[in-house]
Scaffold this active site. Structure first.
Site, PDB file in Angstrom:
ATOM      1  CG  ASP A 163      44.207  72.595  33.962  1.00  0.00           C
ATOM      2  OD1 ASP A 163      44.191  71.002  33.920  1.00  0.00           O
ATOM      3  OD2 ASP A 163      43.677  73.113  34.287  1.00  0.00           O
ATOM      4  CD  GLU A 415      47.749  81.198  34.009  1.00  0.00           C
ATOM      5  OE1 GLU A 415      48.239  79.469  34.160  1.00  0.00           O
ATOM      6  OE2 GLU A 415      46.648  81.579  34.682  1.00  0.00           O
ATOM      7  CE1 TYR A 470      40.399  80.732  36.457  1.00  0.00           C
ATOM      8  CE2 TYR A 470      42.642  81.180  36.748  1.00  0.00           C
ATOM      9  CZ  TYR A 470      41.504  80.991  35.857  1.00  0.00           C
ATOM     10  OH  TYR A 470      41.647  80.178  34.821  1.00  0.00           O
ATOM     11  CD  GLU A 506      43.337  81.258  31.971  1.00  0.00           C
ATOM     12  OE1 GLU A 506      42.922  80.647  33.113  1.00  0.00           O
ATOM     13  OE2 GLU A 506      43.999  80.668  30.819  1.00  0.00           O
TER      14      GLU A 506
END
Length: 603
Positions: A163, A415, A470, A506
């Site tokens: 991303d 990830e 997240y 993150e």
């Protein structure tokens, strides 16, 4: 992998500036030998910089394949008795380097340096034509991986599962430098201490010698005073009253390595280093025996116009903003950063999690990026070719950054899929390789949300748990109460199962600067701040959490798509480095807890 330098026996010339620039739209340059003559173009391109945002032609911005750089270079006339080398600090993602018509170097891997001895191809005092072909293609054999498809109209389209935008070109400096015939090829420094006495283990690799050379090392303190020394190509030097490198206090020594032949110094190289110890004990990461708590960001090398191109001025501005927020660390997400960044962190005591470019090793993201589902560990995706490139990426990262005291932890992937059966077979040898290459630092990887404590198949291979989470954004969007419960539940499960340090590498939420709301409205500045506050409450309740790095330091460019509007907006700062409300929230927290010990309550 020594960084070139000026020394009493070496000279260094920077080759940055304007180059002739030609886009190889037809993929004909290698076949037709474009290096054999002056490039047929009126375009020029600055180095270092990404080329994608510089030109107005969208066909250049979205080009897939080779672009070509060219300039004339004059070798200093005083180098007639020296070895002459070219070095590229990076070529993203692969490069071929030609001296006149001769291919002198080629390299795959867009974020680490490579060099060539060109002595036999050039003449001191004369010019040569330097041509560099740079290819931005990603395949299943590259790190990061990707695929190239040819559309019905003949256009080539690059697909990738990470991303951030696939900026390309010569992002870092190009150098011409000289060495003596017998010269120092590499320096490895490993430090430790006991009380006030420091020990500096070292190994010096020589090339081009006759075998009669002798090696001496001198240790200089920050004021240039000699405080230790030793003889031999491998050994240990002692510092009797050592000053430690510490977070926030980047004290550096210099090891002056000299090669002596018949009483004369034939080569000299100066290697900065810091004396410090990093270890994991239980749920804590210790630096010099003291628990360290990470505060900071995942970052990107990403700026308006120059893309991933390195700029010293913009680097200093970013470090100033890190200092303003109270951050003490950052992760080089998701690739090795420019060496100038690492040097700056060394000098100023900023702690670094150093990461390879292994991002996108996860087929579960295929839908997110508009592709059909597939298995991750399969012949058509992450296969043995991928693993070979991954081994190269780890090896080159450690070779380049092993002497940086700021680097306290290697992150070998971001990830990846750790839930498939093939994950352990893939990662077990990579973790072992990393420890073999550097047994002095902890090793980790960054885990994404599907890799829960019950589903993750590789976490026990690593020294720390690094999590990207997240809750409140991709999960429980707009429901911070449910997000808080889910986050704390998972963190406690990790703690109970492994009892290791947990670094949240993150967490965050996309935010449009200037969008405000009285309510928990996603995309508003208030929601981003409320989400960060929620995470911090949880961190303060879970003893094993030993660090918090917000995603992201600043907004950054991504590929086009309906999930991104002009890039990723999770930055605490805008892409042009204006603070959002979240930046002030982080400043208030982090200046109160510059190195909070795990488990301690928030002041």
């Amino acid at each position: 992998m020594l960084k070139p330098q000026n020394s009493p026996t070496r000279e260094l010339i920077n080759l940055d500036g304007l180059y002739r620039f030609q886009v190889d739209h037809e993929q004909a340059g290698i076949r037709d030998g474009w290096q054999n003559s002056t490039l047929d173009t009126t375009l020029e391109m600055g180095v270092p910089a990404s080329y994608n945002d510089v030109f107005t032609d969208p066909a250049i911005r979205e080009h897939v394949g080779y672009v070509w750089y060219q300039r004339q270079v004059r070798v200093p006339r005083g180098w007639s008795e020296e070895r002459i080398h070219l070095r590229l600090d990076s070529a993203t993602h692969s490069g071929k380097v030609f001296v006149n018509e001769i291919l002198v170097a080629e390299h795959s891997g867009g974020y680490t340096p490579f060099s060539a001895d060109i002595t036999e191809h050039v003449t001191a005092g004369e010019e040569f034509r330097l041509t560099i072909a740079v290819n931005n293609e990603l395949t299943q054999a590259t790190i990061p991986p990707g695929s190239v498809t040819v559309l019905e109209d003949g256009r080539r389209k690059q697909r990738y599962l990470h991303d951030f935008y696939n900026y390309s070109g010569l992002h870092r400096s190009v150098w011409l430098y000289s060495t003596p015939t017998a010269h120092i090829e590499d320096v490895t420094v490993v430090t430790d201490f006991e009380g006030k006495r420091g020990s500096v283990g070292y190994r010096i690799d020589l090339v081009g010698g006759s075998g009669i050379e002798q090696v001496t090392v001198r240790i200089l303190d920050a004021d240039g005073n000699e405080v230790g020394g030793a003889a031999g190509a491998e050994g240990t030097a002692e510092i009797p009253d050592v000053e430690l490198w510490q977070p926030g206090m980047g004290y550096l020594y210099t090891m002056v390595v000299e090669v002596v032949e018949e009483g004369s110094v034939v080569d000299s190289y100066s290697q900065p280093f810091g004396v410090r110890r990093v270890e994991v004990q239980g749920k804590q990461l210790l630096i010099n025996g003291e628990p360290f708590y990470f505060t900071g960001f995942g970052m990107h090398e990403d700026h308006v116009t120059i893309g991933k191109g390195h700029s010293n001025a913009q680097m200093i501005n970013d470090f100033q903003l890190l200092k303003w927020t109270g951050a003490n660390s950052f992760r080089t997400s998701h690739y090795p950063y420019a060496e100038e960044v690492m040097d700056f962190a060394d000098r100023h005591g900023i702690v670094v999690i150093d990461e390879t470019a292994a991002v996108g090793l996860n087929a579960a993201f295929a839908g997110f990026f508009g592709e059909g589902g597939k298995k991750t560990y399969a012949e058509d995706f992450v296969n043995e070719e991928t693993a070979a490139s991954h081994r190269q990426a780890i090896t080159e990262l450690i070779a380049r950054d092993k002497n940086h005291p700021s680097v306290v932890l290697w992150s070998i992937a971001n990830e990846p899929d750790v839930t498939e059966e093939g994950a352990r077979t893939y990662f077990e040898p990579l973790a072992a390789l990393t420890r073999k290459l550097d047994p002095t630092r902890p090793v980790g990887f960054v885990n994404e949300v599907r890799g829960t404590p019950n589903e993750d198949k590789v976490a026990d291979l690593f020294d720390v748990i690094m999590l990207n989470r997240y809750y409140g954004w991709y999960v429980h969007t707009g429901d911070l109460a449910s997000a808080e419960q889910a986050l704390e539940k998972e963190l406690r499960e990790w703690d109970q199962k492994y009892g290791r340090p947990i670094i949240i590498t993150e967490y965050g939420a996309d935010t449009l600067p200037g969008l405000h709301s009285l309510y928990d409205q996603p995309w508003s500045e208030e929601y981003q701040t409320a989400l960060l506050d929620m995470y911090h409450r949880v961190f303060d309740r879970v003893e094993a959490v030993t660090g918090e790095q917000v995603w992201n330091f600043a907004d950054f460019q991504t590929s086009y798509g309906i999930i991104r509007v002009d890039g990723n907006k999770k930055g605490a700062f805008t892409r042009d480095r204006k603070p959002k409300s979240a930046a002030h929230t982080l400043r208030r927290r982090w200046t109160e807890i510059p190195n909070r010990k795990p488990g301690a309550s928030r002041p």
